[in-house]
Design a protein around this motif. Sequence first.
Motif, short mmCIF file in Angstrom:
data_model
loop_
_atom_site.label_atom_id
_atom_site.label_comp_id
_atom_site.label_asym_id
_atom_site.label_seq_id
_atom_site.Cartn_x
_atom_site.Cartn_y
_atom_site.Cartn_z
N ALA A 214 1.02 -1.16 0.02
CA ALA A 214 0.01 0.07 0.03
C ALA A 214 0.90 1.30 0.04
CB ALA A 214 -0.86 0.19 1.26
N LEU A 215 1.94 1.21 0.55
CA LEU A 215 2.79 2.20 0.76
C LEU A 215 3.55 2.60 -0.74
CD1 LEU A 215 4.53 4.38 2.53
CD2 LEU A 215 6.22 2.74 2.93
N PHE A 216 3.87 1.27 -1.43
CA PHE A 216 4.02 1.93 -2.93
C PHE A 216 3.20 2.25 -3.67
CE2 PHE A 216 4.31 -0.19 -7.07
CZ PHE A 216 5.34 0.22 -7.47
N VAL A 217 2.11 1.88 -3.55
CA VAL A 217 0.61 2.21 -4.37
C VAL A 217 0.44 3.82 -4.19
CG1 VAL A 217 -1.81 2.05 -4.71
CG2 VAL A 217 -0.38 -0.25 -4.63
N GLY A 218 0.38 3.99 -2.84
CA GLY A 218 -0.01 5.44 -2.51
C GLY A 218 1.20 6.39 -3.09
N LEU A 219 2.49 5.86 -2.80
CA LEU A 219 3.33 7.01 -3.34
C LEU A 219 3.59 7.10 -4.93
CD1 LEU A 219 6.39 5.78 -0.97
CD2 LEU A 219 5.10 8.09 -0.87
N ALA A 220 2.99 5.92 -5.39
CA ALA A 220 3.10 6.00 -6.97
C ALA A 220 1.93 6.75 -7.29
CB ALA A 220 2.84 4.49 -7.23
N ARG A 221 0.82 6.70 -6.75
CA ARG A 221 -0.29 7.37 -7.04
C ARG A 221 0.02 8.91 -6.94
NH1 ARG A 221 -5.63 4.37 -4.40
NH2 ARG A 221 -5.51 2.56 -5.78
N ALA A 222 0.56 9.28 -5.82
CA ALA A 222 0.94 10.79 -5.53
C ALA A 222 1.80 11.31 -6.69
CB ALA A 222 1.36 10.84 -4.26
N SER A 223 2.52 10.38 -7.48
CA SER A 223 3.53 10.86 -8.26
C SER A 223 3.15 10.88 -9.47
CB SER A 223 4.73 9.80 -8.26
OG SER A 223 5.39 9.85 -6.97
N GLY A 224 1.74 10.63 -9.63
CA GLY A 224 0.80 10.64 -10.98
C GLY A 224 0.84 9.37 -11.76
N ILE A 225 1.25 8.07 -11.11
CA ILE A 225 1.20 7.08 -11.76
C ILE A 225 0.12 5.98 -11.30
CG2 ILE A 225 2.59 4.67 -11.89
CD1 ILE A 225 5.27 6.34 -11.10
N PRO A 226 -0.72 5.61 -11.86
CA PRO A 226 -1.81 4.75 -11.48
C PRO A 226 -1.37 3.57 -10.84
CG PRO A 226 -2.24 5.56 -13.75
CD PRO A 226 -0.95 5.86 -13.40
N ALA A 227 -1.86 3.26 -9.77
CA ALA A 227 -1.63 1.78 -9.14
C ALA A 227 -2.57 1.37 -8.29
CB ALA A 227 -0.44 2.29 -8.12
N ARG A 228 -2.35 -0.02 -7.95
CA ARG A 228 -3.40 -0.92 -7.10
C ARG A 228 -2.85 -1.87 -6.57
NH1 ARG A 228 -6.76 -3.01 -12.24
NH2 ARG A 228 -5.44 -4.60 -12.92
N THR A 252 -3.60 -19.34 6.19
CA THR A 252 -3.07 -18.17 6.61
C THR A 252 -2.14 -17.94 5.56
OG1 THR A 252 -1.26 -19.53 7.81
CG2 THR A 252 -3.13 -18.95 8.98
N ALA A 253 -2.18 -18.22 4.18
CA ALA A 253 -1.28 -17.85 3.09
C ALA A 253 -1.93 -16.75 2.29
CB ALA A 253 -0.84 -19.09 2.25
N GLN A 254 -2.57 -15.82 2.82
CA GLN A 254 -3.11 -14.56 2.04
C GLN A 254 -2.03 -13.70 1.79
OE1 GLN A 254 -4.55 -15.87 4.61
NE2 GLN A 254 -6.65 -16.46 4.30
N HIS A 255 -2.15 -13.22 0.58
CA HIS A 255 -0.98 -12.35 0.12
C HIS A 255 -1.74 -11.29 -0.89
CE1 HIS A 255 2.94 -10.53 -0.64
NE2 HIS A 255 2.99 -11.05 -1.81
N CYS A 256 -0.99 -10.07 -0.79
CA CYS A 256 -1.50 -8.82 -1.52
C CYS A 256 -0.17 -8.45 -2.43
CB CYS A 256 -2.16 -7.74 -0.89
SG CYS A 256 -1.17 -6.69 -0.11
N ARG A 257 -0.48 -8.09 -3.56
CA ARG A 257 0.57 -7.66 -4.75
C ARG A 257 0.40 -6.19 -5.10
NH1 ARG A 257 2.35 -13.46 -7.40
NH2 ARG A 257 3.89 -13.98 -5.62
N ALA A 258 1.21 -5.59 -5.94
CA ALA A 258 1.09 -4.18 -6.42
C ALA A 258 1.09 -4.63 -7.90
CB ALA A 258 2.14 -3.32 -5.65
#
Length: 365
Positions: A214-228, A252-258
Amino acid sequence: MKRRDFIKLISASATLLPITPSIFAQTTSPGKWRSYRLSYQVTLPATGKNARLWLPLPDTNDTPYQFTQGSVWNGSAKSAKFYTLPQTNFPAFYAEWNGNDERQVTVSSIVKTAQRQSDLQYYNAPGKAVIPDNIKRFLQSTQQIPLDGIVRKTASSITKDSNNNSPLQKARFIYDWVIDNATHDQKVRGRGKGDVKQMLASENLNGKCADINALFVGLARASGIPARQQFGIRINESVLNKNLGKFGDVSTAQHCRAEFYLAGLGWVPADPADVCKVIALEGLPRNHEQVNALREKLFGAWEMNWVAFNHGENISLGQNGKTGKVPFFLYPHAEIDGQQLDNLEPQTFSYKIASAALVGTGAKF
Protein backbone atom coordinates in the motif's frame (compact mmCIF):
# COMPACT_ATOMS: atom_id res chain seq x y z
CA MET A 1 -25.04 -32.53 -1.36
CA LYS A 2 -28.03 -30.33 -0.56
CA ARG A 3 -27.35 -27.51 -2.98
CA ARG A 4 -25.02 -26.81 -5.82
CA ASP A 5 -24.33 -23.75 -7.86
CA PHE A 6 -21.82 -22.86 -10.54
CA ILE A 7 -20.23 -19.73 -11.90
CA LYS A 8 -18.60 -19.48 -15.27
CA LEU A 9 -18.08 -23.18 -15.80
CA ILE A 10 -15.91 -23.98 -18.78
CA SER A 11 -15.21 -27.46 -20.01
CA ALA A 12 -11.98 -28.77 -18.55
CA SER A 13 -11.12 -30.15 -21.94
CA ALA A 14 -11.46 -26.81 -23.72
CA THR A 15 -8.39 -25.42 -25.45
CA LEU A 16 -6.82 -22.46 -23.67
CA LEU A 17 -6.17 -19.75 -26.22
CA PRO A 18 -3.81 -16.85 -25.54
CA ILE A 19 -5.45 -13.54 -24.70
CA THR A 20 -4.07 -10.74 -26.84
CA PRO A 21 -5.83 -7.40 -26.28
CA SER A 22 -3.46 -4.42 -26.39
CA ILE A 23 -3.60 -3.83 -22.64
CA PHE A 24 -1.73 -7.11 -22.15
CA ALA A 25 0.84 -6.51 -24.87
CA GLN A 26 3.58 -6.03 -22.26
CA THR A 27 3.33 -9.63 -21.06
CA THR A 28 5.77 -12.09 -22.54
CA SER A 29 4.73 -15.64 -23.40
CA PRO A 30 3.48 -17.18 -20.15
CA GLY A 31 4.67 -20.69 -20.94
CA LYS A 32 2.89 -23.63 -19.36
CA TRP A 33 -0.31 -23.32 -17.39
CA ARG A 34 -0.57 -24.95 -13.98
CA SER A 35 -3.93 -26.11 -12.67
CA TYR A 36 -5.07 -25.95 -9.05
CA ARG A 37 -8.12 -26.56 -6.92
CA LEU A 38 -8.61 -23.96 -4.21
CA SER A 39 -11.08 -25.10 -1.55
CA TYR A 40 -12.74 -23.54 1.49
CA GLN A 41 -14.08 -25.79 4.25
CA VAL A 42 -16.10 -23.70 6.72
CA THR A 43 -17.94 -24.72 9.88
CA LEU A 44 -19.55 -21.85 11.77
CA PRO A 45 -20.35 -22.04 15.52
CA ALA A 46 -23.88 -23.25 16.32
CA THR A 47 -24.68 -20.18 18.43
CA GLY A 48 -27.21 -17.42 17.84
CA LYS A 49 -30.15 -17.51 15.47
CA ASN A 50 -28.73 -16.25 12.18
CA ALA A 51 -25.33 -16.86 10.60
CA ARG A 52 -23.97 -15.40 7.38
CA LEU A 53 -20.77 -16.08 5.46
CA TRP A 54 -18.90 -14.34 2.63
CA LEU A 55 -15.88 -15.78 0.80
CA PRO A 56 -13.55 -14.07 -1.72
CA LEU A 57 -13.09 -16.16 -4.86
CA PRO A 58 -10.47 -16.26 -7.63
CA ASP A 59 -10.87 -13.39 -10.08
CA THR A 60 -12.93 -14.45 -13.11
CA ASN A 61 -11.57 -11.71 -15.40
CA ASP A 62 -9.24 -13.86 -17.46
CA THR A 63 -5.70 -12.63 -18.10
CA PRO A 64 -2.62 -14.17 -19.73
CA TYR A 65 -1.51 -15.34 -16.28
CA GLN A 66 -4.75 -16.42 -14.55
CA PHE A 67 -7.75 -18.30 -15.90
CA THR A 68 -10.63 -19.35 -13.63
CA GLN A 69 -12.67 -22.32 -14.83
CA GLY A 70 -15.48 -22.27 -12.29
CA SER A 71 -16.62 -22.83 -8.73
CA VAL A 72 -18.99 -25.24 -7.00
CA TRP A 73 -20.41 -25.45 -3.48
CA ASN A 74 -22.17 -27.93 -1.25
CA GLY A 75 -23.26 -27.92 2.36
CA SER A 76 -26.08 -27.26 4.80
CA ALA A 77 -26.78 -23.57 4.09
CA LYS A 78 -30.44 -22.51 3.97
CA SER A 79 -29.54 -20.29 1.00
CA ALA A 80 -26.34 -19.66 -0.89
CA LYS A 81 -25.18 -18.06 -4.11
CA PHE A 82 -22.24 -16.97 -6.20
CA TYR A 83 -22.43 -13.28 -6.99
CA THR A 84 -20.32 -10.22 -7.74
CA LEU A 85 -19.67 -7.58 -5.10
CA PRO A 86 -21.75 -4.42 -5.53
CA GLN A 87 -20.44 -1.95 -8.14
CA THR A 88 -17.58 -4.29 -9.03
CA ASN A 89 -16.95 -7.42 -11.09
CA PHE A 90 -15.24 -9.20 -8.17
CA PRO A 91 -16.58 -12.73 -7.55
CA ALA A 92 -17.75 -13.81 -4.11
CA PHE A 93 -19.77 -16.51 -2.37
CA TYR A 94 -22.55 -15.89 0.15
CA ALA A 95 -24.33 -18.36 2.45
CA GLU A 96 -26.89 -18.01 5.23
CA TRP A 97 -28.19 -20.24 8.02
CA ASN A 98 -31.17 -19.80 10.35
CA GLY A 99 -31.54 -21.65 13.63
CA ASN A 100 -28.79 -23.62 15.33
CA ASP A 101 -28.55 -26.60 13.01
CA GLU A 102 -25.29 -27.66 11.37
CA ARG A 103 -23.54 -24.74 9.63
CA GLN A 104 -21.12 -26.25 7.18
CA VAL A 105 -20.16 -25.43 3.60
CA THR A 106 -17.43 -26.36 1.13
CA VAL A 107 -16.58 -24.15 -1.84
CA SER A 108 -14.08 -25.20 -4.51
CA SER A 109 -12.67 -23.29 -7.48
CA ILE A 110 -10.55 -24.51 -10.38
CA VAL A 111 -7.94 -22.00 -11.51
CA LYS A 112 -4.98 -22.05 -13.90
CA THR A 113 -1.93 -19.81 -13.57
CA ALA A 114 1.09 -19.00 -15.73
CA GLN A 115 4.15 -16.96 -14.84
CA ARG A 116 3.76 -13.21 -15.35
CA GLN A 117 6.57 -11.10 -16.77
CA SER A 118 6.55 -7.59 -18.26
CA ASP A 119 9.19 -6.59 -20.79
CA LEU A 120 10.40 -3.24 -19.47
CA GLN A 121 13.84 -3.21 -21.08
CA TYR A 122 12.86 -1.29 -24.19
CA TYR A 123 9.82 0.57 -22.91
CA ASN A 124 9.49 4.17 -24.02
CA ALA A 125 6.40 6.12 -23.06
CA PRO A 126 4.45 7.28 -26.11
CA GLY A 127 4.77 10.95 -27.03
CA LYS A 128 1.27 11.60 -25.75
CA ALA A 129 1.04 9.27 -22.80
CA VAL A 130 -2.71 9.27 -22.23
CA ILE A 131 -4.13 7.42 -19.25
CA PRO A 132 -7.44 5.76 -20.25
CA ASP A 133 -10.52 7.01 -18.42
CA ASN A 134 -11.15 3.62 -16.79
CA ILE A 135 -7.65 3.71 -15.27
CA LYS A 136 -7.80 7.23 -13.83
CA ARG A 137 -9.62 6.07 -10.71
CA PHE A 138 -6.36 4.41 -9.65
CA LEU A 139 -4.90 7.90 -9.25
CA GLN A 140 -7.43 8.86 -6.59
CA SER A 141 -7.19 9.08 -2.82
CA THR A 142 -8.92 6.47 -0.71
CA GLN A 143 -9.55 6.12 3.00
CA GLN A 144 -6.41 4.03 3.55
CA ILE A 145 -4.34 5.79 0.89
CA PRO A 146 -4.81 9.58 0.98
CA LEU A 147 -2.57 11.46 -1.44
CA ASP A 148 -2.21 14.84 0.21
CA GLY A 149 0.14 16.08 2.92
CA ILE A 150 2.93 13.78 3.96
CA VAL A 151 2.18 11.20 1.25
CA ARG A 152 2.63 13.69 -1.60
CA LYS A 153 5.62 15.33 0.12
CA THR A 154 7.36 11.98 0.53
CA ALA A 155 6.63 10.97 -3.07
CA SER A 156 8.08 14.25 -4.37
CA SER A 157 11.27 13.79 -2.36
CA ILE A 158 11.74 10.25 -3.71
CA THR A 159 11.18 11.08 -7.39
CA LYS A 160 12.80 14.52 -7.60
CA ASP A 161 15.86 13.16 -9.42
CA SER A 162 13.95 11.17 -12.06
CA ASN A 163 14.82 12.08 -15.65
CA ASN A 164 12.29 13.50 -18.11
CA ASN A 165 9.45 12.85 -15.68
CA SER A 166 9.53 9.17 -16.72
CA PRO A 167 6.76 7.20 -14.95
CA LEU A 168 8.77 4.00 -15.24
CA GLN A 169 11.80 5.56 -13.57
CA LYS A 170 9.60 7.15 -10.91
CA ALA A 171 8.01 3.79 -10.18
CA ARG A 172 11.44 2.21 -9.84
CA PHE A 173 12.66 4.96 -7.49
CA ILE A 174 9.58 4.42 -5.31
CA TYR A 175 9.95 0.62 -5.41
CA ASP A 176 13.60 0.82 -4.30
CA TRP A 177 12.81 3.42 -1.62
CA VAL A 178 10.10 1.22 -0.13
CA ILE A 179 12.44 -1.78 -0.01
CA ASP A 180 15.23 0.32 1.53
CA ASN A 181 13.02 1.88 4.20
CA ALA A 182 10.15 -0.49 5.04
CA THR A 183 10.52 -3.54 7.27
CA HIS A 184 8.50 -6.74 7.28
CA ASP A 185 7.16 -7.29 10.79
CA GLN A 186 6.13 -10.87 11.44
CA LYS A 187 4.30 -9.85 14.65
CA VAL A 188 1.64 -7.86 12.75
CA ARG A 189 -1.72 -9.67 12.70
CA GLY A 190 -3.02 -10.80 9.34
CA ARG A 191 -1.56 -8.85 6.45
CA GLY A 192 -1.65 -5.44 8.10
CA LYS A 193 -4.01 -2.48 7.74
CA GLY A 194 -2.52 -0.54 4.80
CA ASP A 195 -2.84 2.87 6.51
CA VAL A 196 -0.24 4.75 4.45
CA LYS A 197 -0.67 8.17 6.05
CA GLN A 198 -0.31 6.78 9.56
CA MET A 199 2.82 4.84 8.58
CA LEU A 200 4.55 7.90 7.15
CA ALA A 201 3.40 10.29 9.89
CA SER A 202 4.63 7.98 12.65
CA GLU A 203 7.84 7.18 10.76
CA ASN A 204 7.04 3.55 11.48
CA LEU A 205 7.25 1.70 8.18
CA ASN A 206 6.97 -1.75 9.75
CA GLY A 207 4.20 -4.05 8.59
CA LYS A 208 3.21 -6.83 6.22
CA CYS A 209 2.20 -6.94 2.58
CA ALA A 210 -1.00 -4.87 2.89
CA ASP A 211 1.08 -2.16 4.57
CA ILE A 212 4.25 -2.25 2.47
CA ASN A 213 2.59 -2.65 -0.93
CA ALA A 214 0.00 0.00 0.00
CA LEU A 215 2.93 2.31 0.67
CA PHE A 216 4.23 1.68 -2.84
CA VAL A 217 0.75 2.21 -4.32
CA GLY A 218 0.15 5.45 -2.42
CA LEU A 219 3.50 6.97 -3.32
CA ALA A 220 3.02 5.96 -6.97
CA ARG A 221 -0.46 7.55 -7.12
CA ALA A 222 0.88 10.72 -5.48
CA SER A 223 3.51 10.80 -8.25
CA GLY A 224 0.88 10.64 -11.01
CA ILE A 225 1.27 6.90 -11.68
CA PRO A 226 -1.91 4.78 -11.51
CA ALA A 227 -1.39 1.94 -9.05
CA ARG A 228 -3.38 -0.65 -7.13
CA GLN A 229 -3.07 -3.66 -4.87
CA GLN A 230 -4.25 -7.11 -5.91
CA PHE A 231 -5.48 -9.25 -3.02
CA GLY A 232 -5.16 -13.01 -3.22
CA ILE A 233 -3.60 -16.14 -1.74
CA ARG A 234 -0.48 -18.26 -2.21
CA ILE A 235 -1.28 -21.73 -3.51
CA ASN A 236 2.10 -23.37 -4.11
CA GLU A 237 5.69 -23.35 -2.93
CA SER A 238 8.08 -20.76 -4.37
CA VAL A 239 11.14 -21.43 -6.48
CA LEU A 240 12.48 -17.99 -5.53
CA ASN A 241 12.56 -18.37 -1.75
CA LYS A 242 11.13 -20.80 0.79
CA ASN A 243 9.35 -17.94 2.58
CA LEU A 244 7.36 -16.88 -0.49
CA GLY A 245 5.10 -19.88 -1.00
CA LYS A 246 2.73 -22.33 0.65
CA PHE A 247 1.01 -25.51 -0.53
CA GLY A 248 -1.67 -27.73 0.97
CA ASP A 249 -3.10 -25.98 4.03
CA VAL A 250 -3.05 -22.34 2.91
CA SER A 251 -5.48 -21.02 5.54
CA THR A 252 -2.99 -18.31 6.54
CA ALA A 253 -1.28 -17.83 3.16
CA GLN A 254 -3.18 -14.71 2.06
CA HIS A 255 -0.98 -12.19 0.23
CA CYS A 256 -1.48 -8.95 -1.66
CA ARG A 257 0.67 -7.66 -4.51
CA ALA A 258 1.06 -4.35 -6.31
CA GLU A 259 0.69 -3.12 -9.88
CA PHE A 260 1.38 0.21 -11.58
CA TYR A 261 0.12 1.38 -14.96
CA LEU A 262 2.26 2.60 -17.86
CA ALA A 263 0.57 4.28 -20.83
CA GLY A 264 1.04 2.23 -23.98
CA LEU A 265 2.09 -0.82 -21.96
CA GLY A 266 -0.60 -1.59 -19.38
CA TRP A 267 -0.44 -2.95 -15.85
CA VAL A 268 3.04 -3.83 -14.60
CA PRO A 269 3.46 -6.19 -11.62
CA ALA A 270 5.66 -5.47 -8.60
CA ASP A 271 6.04 -6.85 -5.08
CA PRO A 272 8.34 -4.85 -2.80
CA ALA A 273 6.68 -6.45 0.24
CA ASP A 274 8.04 -9.88 -0.66
CA VAL A 275 11.58 -8.49 -0.96
CA CYS A 276 11.17 -6.97 2.51
CA LYS A 277 9.85 -10.30 3.79
CA VAL A 278 12.92 -12.21 2.62
CA ILE A 279 15.22 -9.56 4.13
CA ALA A 280 13.52 -9.93 7.51
CA LEU A 281 13.01 -13.69 7.67
CA GLU A 282 16.42 -14.56 6.23
CA GLY A 283 18.20 -11.89 8.32
CA LEU A 284 19.91 -10.45 5.24
CA PRO A 285 21.32 -6.95 4.68
CA ARG A 286 19.42 -4.94 2.09
CA ASN A 287 22.40 -4.97 -0.28
CA HIS A 288 22.91 -8.74 -0.09
CA GLU A 289 23.38 -10.49 -3.43
CA GLN A 290 20.27 -12.62 -2.88
CA VAL A 291 18.21 -9.52 -2.05
CA ASN A 292 19.49 -7.67 -5.12
CA ALA A 293 18.52 -10.57 -7.36
CA LEU A 294 15.04 -10.76 -5.85
CA ARG A 295 14.67 -6.98 -6.06
CA GLU A 296 15.28 -7.15 -9.81
CA LYS A 297 13.04 -10.17 -10.31
CA LEU A 298 9.98 -8.72 -8.56
CA PHE A 299 9.95 -5.39 -10.40
CA GLY A 300 7.96 -6.32 -13.49
CA ALA A 301 7.11 -9.91 -12.57
CA TRP A 302 4.99 -12.08 -10.31
CA GLU A 303 5.71 -15.70 -9.51
CA MET A 304 2.32 -17.27 -10.15
CA ASN A 305 2.24 -19.64 -7.21
CA TRP A 306 -0.48 -17.20 -6.16
CA VAL A 307 -4.08 -16.51 -7.18
CA ALA A 308 -5.67 -13.04 -7.36
CA PHE A 309 -9.11 -12.43 -5.82
CA ASN A 310 -9.74 -8.72 -6.39
CA HIS A 311 -8.21 -5.24 -6.24
CA GLY A 312 -10.94 -3.63 -4.17
CA GLU A 313 -10.52 -1.00 -1.46
CA ASN A 314 -13.26 -0.28 1.12
CA ILE A 315 -15.33 -3.16 -0.19
CA SER A 316 -19.07 -3.34 0.49
CA LEU A 317 -20.12 -6.96 0.85
CA GLY A 318 -23.62 -5.74 0.20
CA GLN A 319 -25.66 -8.93 0.52
CA ASN A 320 -29.20 -7.95 1.57
CA GLY A 321 -27.87 -4.46 2.36
CA LYS A 322 -27.10 -5.53 5.93
CA THR A 323 -23.32 -5.45 5.95
CA GLY A 324 -20.98 -2.48 5.89
CA LYS A 325 -17.57 -2.10 4.32
CA VAL A 326 -14.31 -3.95 4.89
CA PRO A 327 -10.96 -2.27 4.06
CA PHE A 328 -10.14 -5.11 1.68
CA PHE A 329 -11.75 -8.47 0.96
CA LEU A 330 -8.97 -10.97 1.52
CA TYR A 331 -10.28 -13.26 4.26
CA PRO A 332 -13.50 -15.19 4.88
CA HIS A 333 -16.03 -12.93 6.59
CA ALA A 334 -18.77 -14.27 8.86
CA GLU A 335 -21.34 -12.81 11.24
CA ILE A 336 -23.58 -14.44 13.84
CA ASP A 337 -26.55 -12.27 14.84
CA GLY A 338 -24.70 -9.29 13.40
CA GLN A 339 -21.46 -9.89 15.33
CA GLN A 340 -18.38 -10.45 13.18
CA LEU A 341 -16.17 -13.47 13.85
CA ASP A 342 -12.39 -12.98 14.03
CA ASN A 343 -11.36 -13.97 10.51
CA LEU A 344 -7.67 -13.93 11.41
CA GLU A 345 -8.18 -17.01 13.60
CA PRO A 346 -9.11 -19.84 11.21
CA GLN A 347 -9.15 -22.49 13.95
CA THR A 348 -11.78 -20.71 16.03
CA PHE A 349 -13.74 -19.26 13.08
CA SER A 350 -13.48 -22.13 11.95
CA TYR A 351 -12.28 -22.55 8.40
CA LYS A 352 -9.60 -24.28 6.37
CA ILE A 353 -8.37 -23.23 2.93
CA ALA A 354 -6.55 -25.87 0.90
CA SER A 355 -4.72 -25.92 -2.43
CA ALA A 356 -4.15 -28.96 -4.61
CA ALA A 357 -2.23 -29.26 -7.88
CA LEU A 358 -4.28 -30.91 -10.61
CA VAL A 359 -2.06 -31.33 -13.66
CA GLY A 360 1.44 -30.53 -14.89
CA THR A 361 4.49 -29.08 -13.23
CA GLY A 362 4.63 -25.68 -14.92
CA ALA A 363 7.56 -23.69 -16.21
CA LYS A 364 10.56 -22.28 -14.35
CA PHE A 365 10.33 -18.75 -13.02
